[in-house]
Design an enzyme around this catalytic site. Sequence first.
Site, PDB file in Angstrom:
ATOM      1  N   VAL A  61      40.156  -7.856 -11.677  1.00 50.96           N
ATOM      2  CA  VAL A  61      40.030  -7.890 -10.219  1.00 50.96           C
ATOM      3  C   VAL A  61      39.280  -6.659  -9.707  1.00 50.96           C
ATOM      4  CG1 VAL A  61      41.315  -7.888  -8.038  1.00 50.96           C
ATOM      5  CG2 VAL A  61      42.052  -9.358  -9.925  1.00 50.96           C
ATOM      6  N   GLU A  62      39.561  -5.502 -10.274  1.00 48.73           N
ATOM      7  CA  GLU A  62      38.954  -4.259  -9.787  1.00 48.73           C
ATOM      8  C   GLU A  62      37.468  -4.152 -10.130  1.00 48.73           C
ATOM      9  OE1 GLU A  62      40.031  -1.996  -7.813  1.00 48.73           O
ATOM     10  OE2 GLU A  62      42.197  -2.201  -7.818  1.00 48.73           O
TER      11      GLU A  62
END
Length: 194
Positions: A61-62
Site C-alpha cells: 500500500v505504501e
Amino acid sequence: MRLFRKKRVFALLLLVFVLFLFSNGTYIGQKIYPIHYREEIQQNAAEFKVDPFLIAAIIKVESNFKPNRESKKGAYGIMQLMPETAEWIRETSDSGQGQADFRDPARNIQFGSWYLAWLNKQYKGNWLYSIAAYNAGQGNVNKWKNNGVWDGTESTIENIPFGETRHYVQRVLFYQKKFTELYDDEYNKGTFVQ
C-alpha cells in the site's frame, strides 16, 4: 472464413478461461500479487513478532515495493517513513548507531517493522489501531479512540473520520488477507524465502 476465425478465437479464449479456473490458483495469484524483499520481511517479522503478511501489505500500500518512492509529505522508502520518525526509531530502538540510509530497503523494512511492533504495544495488541496510526499518526488515532469515534474494530472501519486513513486500513487488510491466502503454506513450510 471470418466466422471460422471468430469461433477459433472464442474457443481459444474459452480454453484459457478453463485452464485458469482449473490450474493452480496460487501460482497465478502469486504472479498477480507478488511479494518482494521476502527475506527482509521474514527476518523482521520474526524479530519484532509482526505478521509477515501485514508487513508485506503495508509495503504494498505504501510503495508497491518500490524502494525509491517519496511522498508529497516527505515520507520515503519502501515503508514510507517520515525522516523524523526514522530518526526517532534509530534513537529509540536497538537498530544501530550512527547515520543510516533509511532509503535502503532492508533498513527501511527493519525500521517500519519495529515501528509497527511498537505501535501495537501502545495499542495493547490492537493491530487495527496500529495500522491506522501508521498512516494517520498516534495523536489522531488516540483522539478517535478516546472520544469514542472509532472502537478499533474491523466492522466499524467506516467510522474512521479521515477518508485516506479509512481507505488505507481497508487496503492493508485486503492485501494482508490476500498475501496470507497465497503465501501462508510456503511461509509455514519454510519455503517462503527461496
